[in-house]
Design a protein around this motif. Structure first.
Motif, short mmCIF file in Angstrom:
data_model
loop_
_atom_site.label_atom_id
_atom_site.label_comp_id
_atom_site.label_asym_id
_atom_site.label_seq_id
_atom_site.Cartn_x
_atom_site.Cartn_y
_atom_site.Cartn_z
N PRO A 198 90.27 63.44 1.58
CA PRO A 198 90.54 62.05 1.25
C PRO A 198 89.85 61.14 2.27
O PRO A 198 89.73 61.49 3.44
N PRO A 199 89.38 59.97 1.84
CA PRO A 199 88.69 59.10 2.78
C PRO A 199 89.61 58.62 3.89
O PRO A 199 90.81 58.44 3.70
N VAL A 200 89.02 58.43 5.04
CA VAL A 200 89.75 57.95 6.21
C VAL A 200 89.49 56.46 6.35
O VAL A 200 88.35 56.01 6.22
N ASP A 201 90.52 55.69 6.59
CA ASP A 201 90.37 54.26 6.81
C ASP A 201 90.12 54.03 8.30
O ASP A 201 91.02 54.22 9.12
N PRO A 202 88.90 53.65 8.68
CA PRO A 202 88.59 53.48 10.10
C PRO A 202 89.46 52.43 10.80
O PRO A 202 89.65 52.50 12.01
N GLU A 203 90.00 51.49 10.02
CA GLU A 203 90.87 50.46 10.60
C GLU A 203 92.19 51.06 11.10
O GLU A 203 92.85 50.48 11.96
N GLU B 184 93.07 63.65 7.99
CA GLU B 184 94.43 63.28 7.58
C GLU B 184 94.87 62.13 8.45
O GLU B 184 94.57 62.09 9.63
N GLU B 185 95.60 61.21 7.85
CA GLU B 185 96.11 60.11 8.64
C GLU B 185 97.07 60.66 9.69
O GLU B 185 97.95 61.45 9.39
N GLY B 186 96.84 60.28 10.93
CA GLY B 186 97.73 60.72 11.99
C GLY B 186 97.26 61.95 12.74
O GLY B 186 97.91 62.39 13.66
N PRO C 58 89.97 74.13 13.07
CA PRO C 58 89.84 73.20 14.21
C PRO C 58 90.22 73.89 15.52
O PRO C 58 91.15 74.69 15.58
N SER C 59 89.45 73.56 16.57
CA SER C 59 89.71 74.18 17.87
C SER C 59 90.77 73.43 18.67
O SER C 59 91.43 74.03 19.51
N LEU C 60 90.91 72.14 18.46
CA LEU C 60 91.94 71.36 19.14
C LEU C 60 92.37 70.24 18.21
O LEU C 60 91.56 69.41 17.81
N VAL C 61 93.65 70.21 17.85
CA VAL C 61 94.21 69.18 16.98
C VAL C 61 95.09 68.25 17.80
O VAL C 61 95.91 68.73 18.60
N LEU C 62 94.90 66.96 17.65
CA LEU C 62 95.72 65.97 18.34
C LEU C 62 96.42 65.11 17.30
O LEU C 62 95.82 64.73 16.29
N THR C 63 97.68 64.82 17.54
CA THR C 63 98.51 64.09 16.58
C THR C 63 98.82 62.70 17.14
O THR C 63 99.14 62.55 18.31
N ARG C 64 98.74 61.73 16.24
CA ARG C 64 99.00 60.34 16.64
C ARG C 64 100.44 60.20 17.11
O ARG C 64 101.37 60.74 16.54
N THR C 65 100.60 59.42 18.17
CA THR C 65 101.92 59.16 18.73
C THR C 65 102.15 57.65 18.75
O THR C 65 101.20 56.88 18.62
N THR C 66 103.39 57.26 18.90
CA THR C 66 103.71 55.83 18.95
C THR C 66 103.47 55.26 20.34
O THR C 66 103.43 54.05 20.51
N ALA C 67 103.30 56.14 21.33
CA ALA C 67 103.04 55.67 22.70
C ALA C 67 101.66 55.05 22.78
O ALA C 67 100.76 55.44 22.06
N SER C 68 101.48 54.11 23.68
CA SER C 68 100.15 53.52 23.83
C SER C 68 99.63 53.71 25.23
O SER C 68 100.26 54.15 26.11
#
Length: 133
Positions: free
Chosen positions: A27-32, A109-111, A123-133
């Motif tokens: 699925p397309p990724v929204d760069p925004e 995938e989003e996130g 994938p060799s390394l997967v990183l997941t989006r977090t709410t921390a900034s």
């Protein structure tokens, strides 16, 4: 073996669906929606994609092993690729990865974002989006 007209249509339909699924279309990724902080809890890897087009990466091992993690930073651009997966190109500044000037970070995938050092492997390394900034 003879196929009926309905049987041929079903077979052709199944083959068409299989071809689409096998093509690896994601699925397309929204760069925004890409800016944010992504973590890998297992390796403590962290990538922050900032909305101004800069990024920082800490404790990253692109092959997914804990050996020799790197810290680097620079700028990022989203690249739409009609022939394969879209990706985020990380332009590395100040020799943060030695002779490597840039790397591809995939986002299908989003996130989630990931490195893929071998195109035929997972994938060799997967990183997941977090709410921390």
């Amino acid at each position: 073996m003879t196929l009926t007209r309905t049987g041929r249509r079903w077979l052709l339909g199944a083959l068409a669906v299989s071809a689409v699924l096998a093509s690896g279309c994601a699925p397309p990724v929204d760069p925004e929606k890409l800016p944010g902080v992504y973590l890998n809890e297992e390796t403590d890897g962290r990538i922050a994609l900032d909305s101004d087009g800069t990024f920082s990466a800490t404790h990253i091992t692109m092959d997914g092993t804990p050996d020799d993690p790197a810290d680097f930073s620079g700028t990022w651009d989203f690249v739409e690729n009609e022939h394969s997966s879209d990706f985020v190109y990380l332009s590395v500044e100040d020799g943060g990865l030695g002779m490597v000037a840039g790397v591809q970070l995939y986002a299908e995938e989003e996130g989630e974002v990931y490195f893929r050092t071998d195109p035929d492997a997972p994938p060799s390394l997967v990183l997941t989006r977090t709410t921390a900034s």
